[in-house]
Each structure stands twice: as C-alpha cells, then as structure tokens.
Design a protein around this motif. Sequence first.
Motif, PDB file in Angstrom:
ATOM      1  N   TYR A  39       0.869  -1.207  -0.103  1.00  0.00           N
ATOM      2  CA  TYR A  39       0.015  -0.040  -0.008  1.00  0.00           C
ATOM      3  C   TYR A  39       1.030   1.094  -0.080  1.00  0.00           C
ATOM      4  O   TYR A  39       0.570   2.200  -0.641  1.00  0.00           O
ATOM      5  CB  TYR A  39      -0.828  -0.057   1.401  1.00  0.00           C
ATOM      6  CG  TYR A  39      -1.638   1.151   1.401  1.00  0.00           C
ATOM      7  CD1 TYR A  39      -2.858   1.721   0.808  1.00  0.00           C
ATOM      8  CD2 TYR A  39      -0.853   2.254   2.267  1.00  0.00           C
ATOM      9  CE1 TYR A  39      -3.317   2.787   1.073  1.00  0.00           C
ATOM     10  CE2 TYR A  39      -1.863   3.487   2.812  1.00  0.00           C
ATOM     11  CZ  TYR A  39      -2.865   3.974   1.968  1.00  0.00           C
ATOM     12  OH  TYR A  39      -3.405   5.023   2.191  1.00  0.00           O
ATOM     13  N   TRP A  40       2.045   1.174   0.787  1.00  0.00           N
ATOM     14  CA  TRP A  40       2.603   2.535   0.999  1.00  0.00           C
ATOM     15  C   TRP A  40       3.442   2.958  -0.093  1.00  0.00           C
ATOM     16  O   TRP A  40       3.769   4.035  -0.368  1.00  0.00           O
ATOM     17  CB  TRP A  40       3.497   2.472   2.177  1.00  0.00           C
ATOM     18  CG  TRP A  40       2.838   2.898   3.216  1.00  0.00           C
ATOM     19  CD1 TRP A  40       2.520   1.570   4.340  1.00  0.00           C
ATOM     20  CD2 TRP A  40       2.030   3.763   3.972  1.00  0.00           C
ATOM     21  NE1 TRP A  40       1.744   2.047   5.366  1.00  0.00           N
ATOM     22  CE2 TRP A  40       1.177   3.417   5.187  1.00  0.00           C
ATOM     23  CE3 TRP A  40       1.860   5.070   3.491  1.00  0.00           C
ATOM     24  CZ2 TRP A  40       0.513   4.301   6.074  1.00  0.00           C
ATOM     25  CZ3 TRP A  40       0.938   5.972   4.265  1.00  0.00           C
ATOM     26  CH2 TRP A  40       0.534   5.651   5.494  1.00  0.00           C
ATOM     27  N   TYR A  43       0.878   4.818  -2.097  1.00  0.00           N
ATOM     28  CA  TYR A  43       0.729   5.916  -1.512  1.00  0.00           C
ATOM     29  C   TYR A  43       1.685   6.915  -2.162  1.00  0.00           C
ATOM     30  O   TYR A  43       1.498   7.829  -2.448  1.00  0.00           O
ATOM     31  CB  TYR A  43       0.477   5.818  -0.068  1.00  0.00           C
ATOM     32  CG  TYR A  43       0.422   7.026   0.649  1.00  0.00           C
ATOM     33  CD1 TYR A  43      -0.733   7.490   0.977  1.00  0.00           C
ATOM     34  CD2 TYR A  43       1.492   7.972   0.946  1.00  0.00           C
ATOM     35  CE1 TYR A  43      -1.164   8.653   1.772  1.00  0.00           C
ATOM     36  CE2 TYR A  43       1.360   9.030   1.770  1.00  0.00           C
ATOM     37  CZ  TYR A  43       0.295   9.476   2.037  1.00  0.00           C
ATOM     38  OH  TYR A  43      -0.017  10.705   2.597  1.00  0.00           O
ATOM     39  N   GLU A  70      10.738   7.190   6.812  1.00  0.00           N
ATOM     40  CA  GLU A  70       9.667   6.597   6.424  1.00  0.00           C
ATOM     41  C   GLU A  70       9.376   6.775   4.643  1.00  0.00           C
ATOM     42  O   GLU A  70       9.304   5.738   3.925  1.00  0.00           O
ATOM     43  CB  GLU A  70       8.368   6.826   7.005  1.00  0.00           C
ATOM     44  CG  GLU A  70       8.142   6.166   8.432  1.00  0.00           C
ATOM     45  CD  GLU A  70       6.884   6.287   9.289  1.00  0.00           C
ATOM     46  OE1 GLU A  70       6.175   7.368   8.622  1.00  0.00           O
ATOM     47  OE2 GLU A  70       6.649   5.783   9.816  1.00  0.00           O
ATOM     48  N   HIS A  74      10.583   4.044   0.260  1.00  0.00           N
ATOM     49  CA  HIS A  74       9.565   4.061  -0.911  1.00  0.00           C
ATOM     50  C   HIS A  74       9.963   4.860  -2.088  1.00  0.00           C
ATOM     51  O   HIS A  74       9.959   4.228  -3.221  1.00  0.00           O
ATOM     52  CB  HIS A  74       8.221   4.441  -0.459  1.00  0.00           C
ATOM     53  CG  HIS A  74       7.452   3.607   0.718  1.00  0.00           C
ATOM     54  ND1 HIS A  74       7.099   2.340   0.722  1.00  0.00           N
ATOM     55  CD2 HIS A  74       7.611   3.916   2.096  1.00  0.00           C
ATOM     56  CE1 HIS A  74       6.693   1.871   1.772  1.00  0.00           C
ATOM     57  NE2 HIS A  74       7.035   2.928   2.591  1.00  0.00           N
TER      58      HIS A  74
END
Length: 274
Positions: A39-40, A43, A70, A74
């Motif tokens: 998911y991230w 996102y 964080e 990604h």
Amino acid sequence: MPHPMVKIHRMFELVEPIGAITFSEVPNEAFLAIGMRNYWDGYFAGRAAPLGLAPPEVVHAVFYNFADGEVARHIPWVWGKTTPQEAIAVRERGSATALRQCIGELADTPGLVRAADLATRAAVSAPTVGRPLYAGLRALAVPAEPVARLWHAATLLREHRGDGHNTSLVAHGIGGTEAHVLLALSLGMRAEEFGRVHHLPRPQLDAVVDGLRARGLVTADGGFTDAGRQLRERIEALTDELAAPPYDTLTAGELDELIAVLEPIAAAVQATSD
C-alpha cells in the motif's frame, strides 16, 4: 466579502472524503498491478508524483508528518517500477473508479456535474506560492470526465489546505509526529493507539509525548492540558483561514450551492467506508 469560516471548514469536511478516496482499495489494487510491493509504495508514488523525481528529503519535507526514514523506504524505489507520469494516470483512473463505485447513481446526475464545475473553478484559482504540493497538482491537466474532474478538484482543495496546515504547524512550532499525537488526543486516544503513529518504536513515540509534556501541552497521564487544547484550536483556526483563498472566486450563493450538491456525494462516500 470573505466567506464565513464555518463554510470554509464545512468545505473541508465535504472535500476530505472525496479526495481521500485515493487511499482506498481500488487505487491500491491498481498500484499493486503495476509492481508496487504494498500500500505505501502506491501511496507515495501517487501522492508524490506531481513533484516529479524529487528525492526523499524533498518529499519528506513537503508531506511533513511522516517519521524520519519512512519516505525513503519507498522513494526513489518506486521510480524504478513506474514513472511519475504513469503514477498520476494510475491514481486518477483508480480514484475515479472508486468514487463512481461509492456514489452509485449520483455519478450520473446534473448535481455531480455542477459540483465538479464549481469545485474545479475554486480549485484552480488560488495562488500557488508557498504551496508546493498544490502547485504540482495545478500543473496537471484537469480531467474532462465529471467524476474524475470532481475527484481532481477535491484533491487540489485537499492538498491546498494541507500545505496551509503544514504552514500553521510550523508557525506554532509543532513537528509532524507531534501533530499526529495532538490529533490522537483530540480524538480521545492515546498516542500509541493512533493508527498513523502506533507503528513507531515505543521509545521514539514516548520521546515525542515527553517533549509535548515538557512544553506544558500534555498532562502527566497523556491527555491535553488547557494550553495544549488551545494550541490545537489555534492551529486549526489558522488552517481554515489559509484554506479560504480558493473559494474567493465563488459568490456566496455559489458556495452555498457547492456545499449543497457536495453533501449527498460526500455522505455516500462516507457511508461506504463506515
């Protein structure tokens, strides 16, 4: 004459569920289908795409409220699997599909078209200075299809407000993780129970709460002090003030009409997420 702040805040309440549909299951599945790991990944690829190939340090600064490290898990990894241009297209298609599914027959009504038209007029009218994510979105083409156009306008208005909220947090000396802790307390939750920060290592989260306590904003048992509650109220009030410029292009009657036509749409979206 400026619009009353109560109406500006009401627009936030109506725009938020429509714009935030981006973070629901249908867009998530669309990102997984192009190679995102979770998911991230989707996102950050979708939300950061209007910034182009910005490094994680820039995305972290613009998004403001993610803990250190964080974003870097990604970005830039996602740009090895897709491009900002593809991520923008995947996000728009997935979000429009999700919105259409949520609102059912409302998707094909004159009210939705009117909402899309008024919201878009407001959403593309505000100054971009000091609003990096809003500016990135403003550089994108406005979709022609009404459901997609409404989602796009809601996203513009949402991120315009978000940029202003970050400004308000900075002005009041509140960092990103601190903002989440204050939000948790306003919802009657302890910080470690709040979904957006509960995954952080407990010592890290405790240090944030201890810092707020040392500033007189949090009580010994983890609740708001009067000063903490008043600070959050000032932050939200300034956020509303900074969110007002897009609506200056609408007359009082048009803003009232926009609120009226958005209410059933937003209610339908919220009903599917309850």
